[in-house]
Design a protein around this motif. Structure first.
Motif, PDB file in Angstrom:
ATOM      1  N   GLU A 135       0.821  -1.207   0.000  1.00  0.00           N
ATOM      2  CA  GLU A 135       0.000   0.000   0.000  1.00  0.00           C
ATOM      3  C   GLU A 135       0.859   1.262   0.000  1.00  0.00           C
ATOM      4  OE1 GLU A 135      -2.448  -0.659   3.403  1.00  0.00           O
ATOM      5  OE2 GLU A 135      -3.939  -1.857   2.303  1.00  0.00           O
ATOM      6  N   VAL A 136       1.953   1.227   0.751  1.00  0.00           N
ATOM      7  CA  VAL A 136       2.865   2.377   0.780  1.00  0.00           C
ATOM      8  C   VAL A 136       3.502   2.579  -0.586  1.00  0.00           C
ATOM      9  CG1 VAL A 136       5.059   3.226   1.696  1.00  0.00           C
ATOM     10  CG2 VAL A 136       3.353   2.286   3.249  1.00  0.00           C
ATOM     11  N   MET A 137       3.914   1.492  -1.214  1.00  0.00           N
ATOM     12  CA  MET A 137       4.530   1.576  -2.541  1.00  0.00           C
ATOM     13  C   MET A 137       3.595   2.210  -3.562  1.00  0.00           C
ATOM     14  SD  MET A 137       6.550  -1.947  -3.265  1.00  0.00           S
ATOM     15  CE  MET A 137       7.963  -2.435  -2.310  1.00  0.00           C
ATOM     16  N   LEU A 138       2.400   1.679  -3.644  1.00  0.00           N
ATOM     17  CA  LEU A 138       1.453   2.179  -4.639  1.00  0.00           C
ATOM     18  C   LEU A 138       1.059   3.625  -4.354  1.00  0.00           C
ATOM     19  CD1 LEU A 138      -0.840  -0.975  -5.079  1.00  0.00           C
ATOM     20  CD2 LEU A 138       1.099  -0.245  -6.487  1.00  0.00           C
ATOM     21  N   ALA A 139       0.952   3.963  -3.069  1.00  0.00           N
ATOM     22  CA  ALA A 139       0.592   5.333  -2.691  1.00  0.00           C
ATOM     23  C   ALA A 139       1.700   6.315  -3.066  1.00  0.00           C
ATOM     24  CB  ALA A 139       0.304   5.407  -1.194  1.00  0.00           C
ATOM     25  N   SER A 140       2.948   5.891  -2.912  1.00  0.00           N
ATOM     26  CA  SER A 140       4.065   6.781  -3.244  1.00  0.00           C
ATOM     27  C   SER A 140       4.111   7.052  -4.743  1.00  0.00           C
ATOM     28  CB  SER A 140       5.389   6.192  -2.752  1.00  0.00           C
ATOM     29  OG  SER A 140       5.706   4.983  -3.420  1.00  0.00           O
ATOM     30  N   VAL A 141       3.803   6.041  -5.531  1.00  0.00           N
ATOM     31  CA  VAL A 141       3.761   6.241  -6.981  1.00  0.00           C
ATOM     32  C   VAL A 141       2.674   7.254  -7.340  1.00  0.00           C
ATOM     33  CG1 VAL A 141       3.283   5.187  -9.223  1.00  0.00           C
ATOM     34  CG2 VAL A 141       4.651   3.944  -7.538  1.00  0.00           C
ATOM     35  N   GLU A 142       1.498   7.037  -6.800  1.00  0.00           N
ATOM     36  CA  GLU A 142       0.370   7.928  -7.117  1.00  0.00           C
ATOM     37  C   GLU A 142       0.640   9.354  -6.668  1.00  0.00           C
ATOM     38  OE1 GLU A 142      -2.096   7.269  -9.032  1.00  0.00           O
ATOM     39  OE2 GLU A 142      -1.576   5.153  -9.237  1.00  0.00           O
ATOM     40  N   ARG A 143       1.258   9.507  -5.497  1.00  0.00           N
ATOM     41  CA  ARG A 143       1.560  10.854  -5.020  1.00  0.00           C
ATOM     42  C   ARG A 143       2.530  11.558  -5.960  1.00  0.00           C
ATOM     43  NH1 ARG A 143       4.901  12.807   0.398  1.00  0.00           N
ATOM     44  NH2 ARG A 143       4.772  15.028  -0.091  1.00  0.00           N
ATOM     45  N   GLY A 144       3.493  10.813  -6.472  1.00  0.00           N
ATOM     46  CA  GLY A 144       4.518  11.414  -7.311  1.00  0.00           C
ATOM     47  C   GLY A 144       4.070  11.802  -8.703  1.00  0.00           C
ATOM     48  N   ILE A 145       2.938  11.262  -9.159  1.00  0.00           N
ATOM     49  CA  ILE A 145       2.490  11.563 -10.522  1.00  0.00           C
ATOM     50  C   ILE A 145       1.226  12.427 -10.552  1.00  0.00           C
ATOM     51  CG2 ILE A 145       3.535   9.499 -11.509  1.00  0.00           C
ATOM     52  CD1 ILE A 145       0.815   8.148 -11.479  1.00  0.00           C
ATOM     53  N   GLN A 146       0.795  12.903  -9.391  1.00  0.00           N
ATOM     54  CA  GLN A 146      -0.393  13.751  -9.345  1.00  0.00           C
ATOM     55  C   GLN A 146      -0.035  15.212  -9.565  1.00  0.00           C
ATOM     56  OE1 GLN A 146      -3.572  12.544  -9.204  1.00  0.00           O
ATOM     57  NE2 GLN A 146      -2.485  10.577  -9.338  1.00  0.00           N
ATOM     58  N   GLY A 147      -0.903  15.942 -10.235  1.00  0.00           N
ATOM     59  CA  GLY A 147      -0.705  17.375 -10.432  1.00  0.00           C
ATOM     60  C   GLY A 147       0.606  17.692 -11.115  1.00  0.00           C
ATOM     61  N   GLU A 149       8.240   6.012 -15.176  1.00  0.00           N
ATOM     62  CA  GLU A 149       7.418   7.036 -14.520  1.00  0.00           C
ATOM     63  C   GLU A 149       7.179   6.686 -13.052  1.00  0.00           C
ATOM     64  OE1 GLU A 149       2.694   8.055 -14.588  1.00  0.00           O
ATOM     65  OE2 GLU A 149       3.668   7.807 -16.533  1.00  0.00           O
ATOM     66  N   ALA A 150       6.813   5.442 -12.802  1.00  0.00           N
ATOM     67  CA  ALA A 150       6.520   5.007 -11.431  1.00  0.00           C
ATOM     68  C   ALA A 150       7.776   4.993 -10.563  1.00  0.00           C
ATOM     69  CB  ALA A 150       5.881   3.623 -11.454  1.00  0.00           C
ATOM     70  N   GLY A 189      12.587   3.249  -5.671  1.00  0.00           N
ATOM     71  CA  GLY A 189      11.723   3.365  -6.838  1.00  0.00           C
ATOM     72  C   GLY A 189      11.779   2.192  -7.791  1.00  0.00           C
ATOM     73  N   THR A 190      12.856   1.421  -7.724  1.00  0.00           N
ATOM     74  CA  THR A 190      13.063   0.356  -8.711  1.00  0.00           C
ATOM     75  C   THR A 190      11.979  -0.715  -8.646  1.00  0.00           C
ATOM     76  OG1 THR A 190      15.450   0.730  -8.759  1.00  0.00           O
ATOM     77  CG2 THR A 190      14.670  -1.430  -9.472  1.00  0.00           C
ATOM     78  N   LEU A 191      11.740  -1.258  -7.467  1.00  0.00           N
ATOM     79  CA  LEU A 191      10.743  -2.327  -7.332  1.00  0.00           C
ATOM     80  C   LEU A 191       9.327  -1.835  -7.624  1.00  0.00           C
ATOM     81  CD1 LEU A 191      11.638  -5.201  -6.663  1.00  0.00           C
ATOM     82  CD2 LEU A 191      10.755  -4.885  -4.350  1.00  0.00           C
ATOM     83  N   PRO A 192       8.901  -0.680  -7.079  1.00  0.00           N
ATOM     84  CA  PRO A 192       7.573  -0.174  -7.425  1.00  0.00           C
ATOM     85  C   PRO A 192       7.416   0.103  -8.922  1.00  0.00           C
ATOM     86  CG  PRO A 192       8.379   0.920  -5.467  1.00  0.00           C
ATOM     87  CD  PRO A 192       9.533   0.135  -6.027  1.00  0.00           C
ATOM     88  N   GLY A 193       8.505   0.524  -9.563  1.00  0.00           N
ATOM     89  CA  GLY A 193       8.435   0.768 -10.999  1.00  0.00           C
ATOM     90  C   GLY A 193       8.086  -0.495 -11.758  1.00  0.00           C
ATOM     91  N   VAL A 194       8.753  -1.588 -11.408  1.00  0.00           N
ATOM     92  CA  VAL A 194       8.476  -2.876 -12.044  1.00  0.00           C
ATOM     93  C   VAL A 194       7.060  -3.338 -11.726  1.00  0.00           C
ATOM     94  CG1 VAL A 194       9.130  -5.321 -12.149  1.00  0.00           C
ATOM     95  CG2 VAL A 194      10.911  -3.556 -11.990  1.00  0.00           C
ATOM     96  N   LEU A 195       6.707  -3.275 -10.454  1.00  0.00           N
ATOM     97  CA  LEU A 195       5.403  -3.792 -10.021  1.00  0.00           C
ATOM     98  C   LEU A 195       4.248  -2.976 -10.588  1.00  0.00           C
ATOM     99  CD1 LEU A 195       3.817  -5.809  -8.381  1.00  0.00           C
ATOM    100  CD2 LEU A 195       4.196  -4.400  -6.335  1.00  0.00           C
ATOM    101  N   TYR A 196       4.415  -1.664 -10.635  1.00  0.00           N
ATOM    102  CA  TYR A 196       3.356  -0.787 -11.145  1.00  0.00           C
ATOM    103  C   TYR A 196       3.026  -1.132 -12.599  1.00  0.00           C
ATOM    104  CZ  TYR A 196       0.711   3.583 -11.704  1.00  0.00           C
ATOM    105  OH  TYR A 196      -0.277   4.518 -11.917  1.00  0.00           O
ATOM    106  N   LEU A 197       4.073  -1.386 -13.377  1.00  0.00           N
ATOM    107  CA  LEU A 197       3.847  -1.779 -14.774  1.00  0.00           C
ATOM    108  C   LEU A 197       3.167  -3.141 -14.858  1.00  0.00           C
ATOM    109  CD1 LEU A 197       4.180  -1.733 -17.858  1.00  0.00           C
ATOM    110  CD2 LEU A 197       6.403  -2.821 -17.504  1.00  0.00           C
ATOM    111  N   LEU A 198       3.698  -4.123 -14.123  1.00  0.00           N
ATOM    112  CA  LEU A 198       3.166  -5.478 -14.218  1.00  0.00           C
ATOM    113  C   LEU A 198       1.731  -5.563 -13.715  1.00  0.00           C
ATOM    114  CD1 LEU A 198       6.269  -7.604 -13.163  1.00  0.00           C
ATOM    115  CD2 LEU A 198       5.484  -6.991 -15.460  1.00  0.00           C
ATOM    116  N   LYS A 199       1.396  -4.738 -12.746  1.00  0.00           N
ATOM    117  CA  LYS A 199       0.009  -4.668 -12.259  1.00  0.00           C
ATOM    118  C   LYS A 199      -0.928  -4.328 -13.414  1.00  0.00           C
ATOM    119  CE  LYS A 199      -2.856  -2.138  -8.877  1.00  0.00           C
ATOM    120  NZ  LYS A 199      -3.727  -1.367  -9.800  1.00  0.00           N
TER     121      LYS A 199
END
Length: 293
Positions: free
Chosen positions: A47-59, A96-97, A121-131
């Motif tokens: 949840e922290v990983m996905l939230a950090s990605v979303e926070r970084g790409i908003q606005g 991006e993630a 950022g490396t692991l969330p980047g991979v996971l965000y895409l694969l999701k």
């Protein structure tokens, strides 16, 4: 506790269980927690990983206090919409993630250190895409993290994951290897293929130095996570295609440890060598901290 990648692969073959299952069982044994409790703890990380990605790409994105980093994950997001990326949209989604997560870290936001904040950022980047690409459900994403974490523990115990002791190869390199191996499993690959992906990923980033500008985890860290993520995906694809590493995974880990020990202190997170020692790097440091630092 598993002491080597080869041991994990052998056990996976003999029990016909994926790496993620072996690591879940190990965690239950070592922690004394129930399976449900172990999953709940990992769910918090996810949840922290996905939230950090979303926070970084908003606005307009997030920006560090120094002004050295920020807003570039959003630039990538906008660039992707033009459908002109040379690397392909999938790769740039991962970039991006990854950058979004590290920009959040640089802005003093909450991230999941995987295995460190500088390589978060490396692991969330991979996971965000694969999701998105593989339509992963929550359990599949959690298993991705168990696989990555279990193999990362072997790397940490035999090589290290700190830039101060092994350079950036120990941080982004380790994260990339963890992501590559986990990507293979969620894509339906075998334990052996996961191990090969790990070895390939480590080999590709072997010798990467840690040279943060002004000693801050900002530049070049954010973009190095983009490279860590893409390296993970490429390594996973190579392994799934049947390509292998001539040097066994455990020996690659040992090689990374040996290379880290050979690195001078200037290239191990001190901010004294590499990009940090350039005229521009020194000028930035003086501007932030003063000329006497």
């Amino acid at each position: 506790m598993y002491d080597s990648i080869s041991e994990i692969v052998a056990n996976s073959l003999s029990t016909k269980k994926p790496i993620s299952e072996l690591i879940i069982e190990q965690e239950c044994t070592l922690s004394g927690l129930t399976r449900d409790a172990v999953f709940e703890k990992m769910k918090c990380n996810l949840e922290v990983m996905l939230a950090s990605v979303e926070r970084g790409i908003q606005g307009q994105g997030v920006f560090s206090k120094t002004g050295l980093t920020g807003g570039e994950a959003v630039k990538v997001k906008k660039y992707r919409k033009l459908n002109k990326s040379l690397s392909g949209d999938d790769m740039m989604i991962a970039v991006e993630a990854a950058m979004a997560t590290n920009e959040v870290n640089a802005a003093m936001g909450v991230v999941c250190a995987t295995p460190t904040a500088g390589s978060s950022g490396t692991l969330p980047g991979v996971l965000y895409l694969l999701k998105k690409k593989l339509n992963l459900n929550q359990e599949q994403m959690l298993r991705f993290l168990f696989t990555a974490g279990g193999l990362g523990l072997v790397i940490a115990n035999h090589s290290g994951i700190a830039g101060a002791t092994g350079g950036c190869q120990a941080e982004v390199g380790s994260a990339s290897a963890m992501g590559a191996a986990a990507a293979v499993e969620v894509a339906g690959g075998s334990a052996e293929q996961s191990a090969q992906a790990l070895a390939i990923a480590i080999s590709n980033l072997l010798g990467l130095v840690c040279d943060p500008i002004a000693g801050l985890v900002e530049v070049p860290c954010v973009k190095r996570n983009a490279i860590g993520t893409t390296n993970a995906l490429i390594s996973a694809d190579l392994a799934l295609a049947g390509c292998t590493s001539l040097i066994p995974p455990d020996e690659c880990i040992q090689a990374m440890s040996n290379v880290g020990k050979l690195m001078p202190e200037e290239l191990r997170e001190t901010g004294l060598g590499g990009l940090a020692s350039t005229a521009t790097g020194q000028a930035i440091k003086a501007k932030i901290f003063g000329k006497d630092v």
